[in-house]
Design an enzyme around this catalytic site. Sequence first.
Site, PDB file in Angstrom:
ATOM      1  N   LYS A  42       0.828  -1.212   0.000  1.00 16.01           N
ATOM      2  CA  LYS A  42       0.000   0.000   0.000  1.00 16.01           C
ATOM      3  C   LYS A  42       0.867   1.269   0.000  1.00 16.01           C
ATOM      4  O   LYS A  42       0.584   2.213  -0.744  1.00 16.01           O
ATOM      5  CB  LYS A  42      -0.920  -0.016   1.224  1.00 16.01           C
ATOM      6  CG  LYS A  42      -2.123   0.864   1.095  1.00 16.01           C
ATOM      7  CD  LYS A  42      -3.282   0.330   1.929  1.00 16.01           C
ATOM      8  CE  LYS A  42      -2.960   0.249   3.394  1.00 16.01           C
ATOM      9  NZ  LYS A  42      -3.049   1.549   4.080  1.00 16.01           N
ATOM     10  N   ARG A 124     -10.651   3.916   8.025  1.00 14.33           N
ATOM     11  CA  ARG A 124     -10.245   2.567   8.400  1.00 14.33           C
ATOM     12  C   ARG A 124     -11.432   1.782   8.948  1.00 14.33           C
ATOM     13  O   ARG A 124     -11.326   0.579   9.180  1.00 14.33           O
ATOM     14  CB  ARG A 124      -9.182   2.678   9.482  1.00 14.33           C
ATOM     15  CG  ARG A 124      -8.052   1.694   9.359  1.00 14.33           C
ATOM     16  CD  ARG A 124      -6.943   2.185  10.257  1.00 14.33           C
ATOM     17  NE  ARG A 124      -5.820   1.338  10.316  1.00 14.33           N
ATOM     18  CZ  ARG A 124      -4.586   1.744  10.043  1.00 14.33           C
ATOM     19  NH1 ARG A 124      -4.352   2.974   9.640  1.00 14.33           N
ATOM     20  NH2 ARG A 124      -3.576   0.930  10.189  1.00 14.33           N
ATOM     21  N   ARG A 163      10.400 -11.100   5.586  1.00 16.03           N
ATOM     22  CA  ARG A 163      10.986  -9.756   5.708  1.00 16.03           C
ATOM     23  C   ARG A 163      12.008  -9.723   6.853  1.00 16.03           C
ATOM     24  O   ARG A 163      11.790 -10.290   7.919  1.00 16.03           O
ATOM     25  CB  ARG A 163       9.860  -8.758   5.978  1.00 16.03           C
ATOM     26  CG  ARG A 163      10.298  -7.326   5.917  1.00 16.03           C
ATOM     27  CD  ARG A 163       9.133  -6.452   5.642  1.00 16.03           C
ATOM     28  NE  ARG A 163       8.235  -6.359   6.798  1.00 16.03           N
ATOM     29  CZ  ARG A 163       7.191  -5.548   6.833  1.00 16.03           C
ATOM     30  NH1 ARG A 163       6.909  -4.783   5.796  1.00 16.03           N
ATOM     31  NH2 ARG A 163       6.401  -5.502   7.892  1.00 16.03           N
ATOM     32  N   ARG A 196      10.938  -8.701  12.697  1.00 15.86           N
ATOM     33  CA  ARG A 196      10.043  -8.033  13.652  1.00 15.86           C
ATOM     34  C   ARG A 196       9.084  -9.081  14.205  1.00 15.86           C
ATOM     35  O   ARG A 196       8.586  -9.922  13.458  1.00 15.86           O
ATOM     36  CB  ARG A 196       9.239  -6.941  12.948  1.00 15.86           C
ATOM     37  CG  ARG A 196      10.059  -5.717  12.661  1.00 15.86           C
ATOM     38  CD  ARG A 196       9.325  -4.680  11.854  1.00 15.86           C
ATOM     39  NE  ARG A 196       7.859  -4.798  11.846  1.00 15.86           N
ATOM     40  CZ  ARG A 196       7.052  -4.007  11.150  1.00 15.86           C
ATOM     41  NH1 ARG A 196       7.565  -3.047  10.395  1.00 15.86           N
ATOM     42  NH2 ARG A 196       5.757  -4.152  11.179  1.00 15.86           N
ATOM     43  N   ARG A 207      -2.766 -10.788  12.307  1.00 18.08           N
ATOM     44  CA  ARG A 207      -2.933  -9.418  11.795  1.00 18.08           C
ATOM     45  C   ARG A 207      -3.859  -9.390  10.587  1.00 18.08           C
ATOM     46  O   ARG A 207      -4.702  -8.515  10.444  1.00 18.08           O
ATOM     47  CB  ARG A 207      -1.566  -8.858  11.341  1.00 18.08           C
ATOM     48  CG  ARG A 207      -0.815  -8.117  12.408  1.00 18.08           C
ATOM     49  CD  ARG A 207       0.644  -7.987  12.014  1.00 18.08           C
ATOM     50  NE  ARG A 207       0.906  -6.933  11.059  1.00 18.08           N
ATOM     51  CZ  ARG A 207       2.042  -6.830  10.361  1.00 18.08           C
ATOM     52  NH1 ARG A 207       2.992  -7.731  10.479  1.00 18.08           N
ATOM     53  NH2 ARG A 207       2.229  -5.828   9.553  1.00 18.08           N
TER      54      ARG A 207
HETATM   55  P1  AMP Z   1      -0.523   3.155   9.580  1.00 21.67           P
HETATM   56  O1  AMP Z   1       0.825   3.693   9.202  1.00 21.67           O
HETATM   57  O2  AMP Z   1      -1.610   3.489   8.608  1.00 21.67           O
HETATM   58  O3  AMP Z   1      -0.507   1.687   9.951  1.00 21.67           O
HETATM   59  O4  AMP Z   1      -0.944   3.932  10.936  1.00 21.67           O
HETATM   60  C1  AMP Z   1      -0.135   3.890  12.096  1.00 21.67           C
HETATM   61  C2  AMP Z   1      -1.001   4.032  13.340  1.00 21.67           C
HETATM   62  O5  AMP Z   1      -1.739   5.265  13.297  1.00 21.67           O
HETATM   63  C3  AMP Z   1      -2.064   2.961  13.495  1.00 21.67           C
HETATM   64  O6  AMP Z   1      -1.561   1.818  14.119  1.00 21.67           O
HETATM   65  C4  AMP Z   1      -3.089   3.674  14.369  1.00 21.67           C
HETATM   66  O7  AMP Z   1      -2.664   3.747  15.720  1.00 21.67           O
HETATM   67  C5  AMP Z   1      -3.056   5.079  13.831  1.00 21.67           C
HETATM   68  N1  AMP Z   1      -4.025   5.307  12.721  1.00 21.67           N
HETATM   69  C6  AMP Z   1      -3.733   5.763  11.461  1.00 21.67           C
HETATM   70  N2  AMP Z   1      -4.861   5.915  10.735  1.00 21.67           N
HETATM   71  C7  AMP Z   1      -5.897   5.540  11.543  1.00 21.67           C
HETATM   72  C8  AMP Z   1      -7.315   5.478  11.369  1.00 21.67           C
HETATM   73  N3  AMP Z   1      -7.899   5.837  10.209  1.00 21.67           N
HETATM   74  N4  AMP Z   1      -8.063   5.033  12.419  1.00 21.67           N
HETATM   75  C9  AMP Z   1      -7.510   4.684  13.574  1.00 21.67           C
HETATM   76  N5  AMP Z   1      -6.172   4.713  13.810  1.00 21.67           N
HETATM   77  C10 AMP Z   1      -5.358   5.150  12.809  1.00 21.67           C
END
Ligand code: AMP
Length: 256
Positions: A42, A124, A163, A196, A207
């Site tokens: 992504k 999300r 990875r 990781r 996950r």
């Molecule tokens: P990501 O890089 O998209 O995995 O986002 C990193 C972290 O940001 C996630 O693990 C959440 O804690 C928070 N986060 C980002 N976008 C959202 C969203 N739309 N809803 C809830 N938490 C979010």
Amino acid sequence: MTSSNPGREAWFEGGDAHCENPPRALEHPWRLVLLGPPGAGKGTQAERISKKLGACHLSTGDLMRACAAKSKDGCVPLSGAMQEAVAAMRRGELVSDETMCRLVAERSRCLACSRGYLFDGFPRTYAQALILDEWLTRMGLQLDAAVNLEIDQRLLIDRLGGRRVCPKCKATYHVTGNPPKVEGICDHDGEALIQRPDDRPEAVKTRLEEYDRSCEPLLRHYEETGRLLRVDADGTPEEVLLRVVDALQQRAPQVV
Ligand code: AMP
């Protein structure tokens, strides 16, 4: 088509902040959401698609990591919503829908951007998707599509399970797809590579199952409203980009 990369100050700073390099209005600004499970590529596709379409890449994860780093320096005050969001992220939790929507509302200027955007990480949940639709409708705008990167679960387990990461410089490798010159050792600094904990096969499976569960209502919503574009994400980044552009072209052939 344009390949410039806007500054995104309005996204990172919120409120009244303007982008230093004001976006050039496009005849057809694309307003898109990018969806896909962990490991589907992504992040890579978000960069490529937004560059290809001349749209802003609006990543909520990038936004929160940038704000978390700024708050560590202590030099930039964070809004109440951002403080709550950063705290949740640091605890390893998802940010609540209410806080998330306040955060994006603080950046509502971006929703009307005349160059368009590609949301990455937002919405999300189904609740977040409904709010986004509501805001856009109020502005007289609409989301063109939700692009869903689809890939077989076994491939994802292999991608993420293979990875390896350098704990020092964060370079990433794959045991078969992109191995280091010397097995288990970082090419850049000679550090021993690690896996990781959340990339171990059992953790990856959990996950992915969690992702499927939480994403299903979101996908259904976009499917039912005729905006879901399913794209096969098994291939090189170039191949997948071509498929995304093809899928968009079928939607609006005159503009891609
Ligand atoms: P990501 O890089 O998209 O995995 O986002 C990193 C972290 O940001 C996630 O693990 C959440 O804690 C928070 N986060 C980002 N976008 C959202 C969203 N739309 N809803 C809830 N938490 C979010």
